[in-house]
Write an enzyme that holds these catalytic residues in place. Structure first.
Site, short mmCIF file in Angstrom:
data_model
loop_
_atom_site.label_atom_id
_atom_site.label_comp_id
_atom_site.label_asym_id
_atom_site.label_seq_id
_atom_site.Cartn_x
_atom_site.Cartn_y
_atom_site.Cartn_z
N GLY A 235 73.46 -7.27 -82.91
CA GLY A 235 73.91 -8.75 -82.03
C GLY A 235 72.22 -9.61 -82.11
N GLU A 236 71.29 -9.21 -81.41
CA GLU A 236 69.96 -9.55 -81.68
C GLU A 236 70.10 -11.74 -82.16
OE1 GLU A 236 67.06 -6.56 -82.81
OE2 GLU A 236 68.65 -7.30 -84.44
N HIS A 237 71.29 -12.57 -81.11
CA HIS A 237 70.91 -13.65 -81.63
C HIS A 237 71.64 -14.42 -80.34
CE1 HIS A 237 75.03 -11.55 -83.54
NE2 HIS A 237 75.39 -12.85 -82.96
N ALA A 238 72.14 -15.67 -80.67
CA ALA A 238 72.91 -16.10 -79.57
C ALA A 238 73.94 -17.46 -80.19
CB ALA A 238 71.66 -17.27 -77.88
#
Length: 324
Positions: A235-238
């Protein structure tokens, strides 16, 4: 009081047994005994450079930084404001060092605003420590650390996430899904936690959900995440427009949802439990069990332009950037 009447900021202080060759040291900074700052270094205001610290030329240190005893800051290091560097923390800037052999340039290592580096930690060249991250004592950081992550061990691995900003609520204990099929709101924007329909009899178990009913959008894409080493973070995102719905259909994993003001960790450990991450929610998945299989439904086809991968950009887009 008129501006001309205001007292001038205190000049930098250098201990009689300290050596500061740089003219670029901000007001209020203190350089203590046996510290040595080379001419090209840049030190911000109100910093505390403790005994036996060495600062090389191509080093930039922000404001209100504390550098404890026995630390060396080598060429290529960039330290933002409000960073704490514990005693004997070690920074490196050459991946393949040889005596009397010098690289053409040194990789840049970046320490984000408000981060803390524990005593005796080792930071390898070229990594980034995200803002407000926490590196545990003795950790060996071999890869970049996300914002707010807490890392420990050798090699350093993520064990949690901290909420250090004053406008960001501290992480709370994981919110439980409803005991019966339904939806529960969370403190994180429009993020919701879901209990899907679940049936079990002598023939086995079945979990089912309907799009636009149990799952609050029509899916155009799905993907599976599996065989993830437990130390890895995904992940580590929007997303700007895409909704996501996550179900751990085997094993377990943790999901961190962040709307820029609040952050909370959720545990997915049953195929009838899901979490909805609406657009502009920063999502992180980690703590995967060895048998974890994470199923993700997405409302949009894949588009690289829909991703926001830089946390500072995410905060700016959500209006949550910390004022300068």
């Amino acid at each position: 009081m008129q501006p001309a009447d205001l007292p001038a900021a205190a000049a930098a202080f250098v201990h009689p047994n300290g050596l500061c060759e740089s003219p670029n040291v901000g007001n209020g900074s203190r350089i203590w005994a046996f510290a040595h700052v080379l001419p090209g270094a840049r030190i911000g205001t109100d910093c505390n450079i403790c005994d036996h610290v060495f600062v090389e030329n191509d080093v930039v240190v922000g404001d209100r930084v504390t550098i404890k005893c026995g630390v060396q800051l080598w060429d290529g290091l960039r330290v933002e404001d409000d960073v704490f560097i514990g005693p004997n923390a070690t920074f490196t800037n050459d991946r393949f060092p040889r005596s009397k052999q010098y690289p053409d340039s040194f990789p840049q290592t970046h320490i984000g605003r408000g981060a803390s580096i524990g005593a005796n930690a080792t930071i390898l060249p070229g990594v980034s420590i995200g803002q407000h991250a926490m590196v545990g004592a003795g950790a060996v950081v071999t890869r970049s650390v996300p914002p707010y992550a807490i890392v420990v061990g050798n090699p350093a691995r993520i064990v949690g996430y901290a909420g250090e900003r004053s406008d960001l609520g501290s992480p709370k204990a994981g919110l439980a899904p409803p005991p019966q099929p339904g939806t529960v709101a969370t403190p994180i924007g429009s993020v919701t936690l879901h209990r899907l329909n679940y049936y079990k009899d002598v023939r086995g178990s079945l979990s089912v959900g309907e799009f636009q009913r149990d799952i609050p959008f029509e899916a155009k894409r799905y993907f599976l995440v599996y065989d993830v080493p437990s130390a890895e973070t995904r992940g580590e995102h929007a997303h700007r427009e895409c909704h996501q719905f996550l179900i751990c259909i085997s094993g377990s994993c943790a999901v961190v949802a962040d709307d820029g003001r609040n952050r909370q960790e959720f545990r997915l450990d049953s195929p009838d439990v899901g979490i909805h991450l609406p657009p502009m929610t920063w999502g992180i998945q980690y703590k995967y069990s060895s048998d974890a299989v994470l199923l993700v439904f997405a409302s949009h086809h894949y588009s690289a332009a829909d991703y926001v991968r830089d946390y500072a950009e995410f905060l700016a887009l959500t209006g949550c950037s910390k004022p300068e």
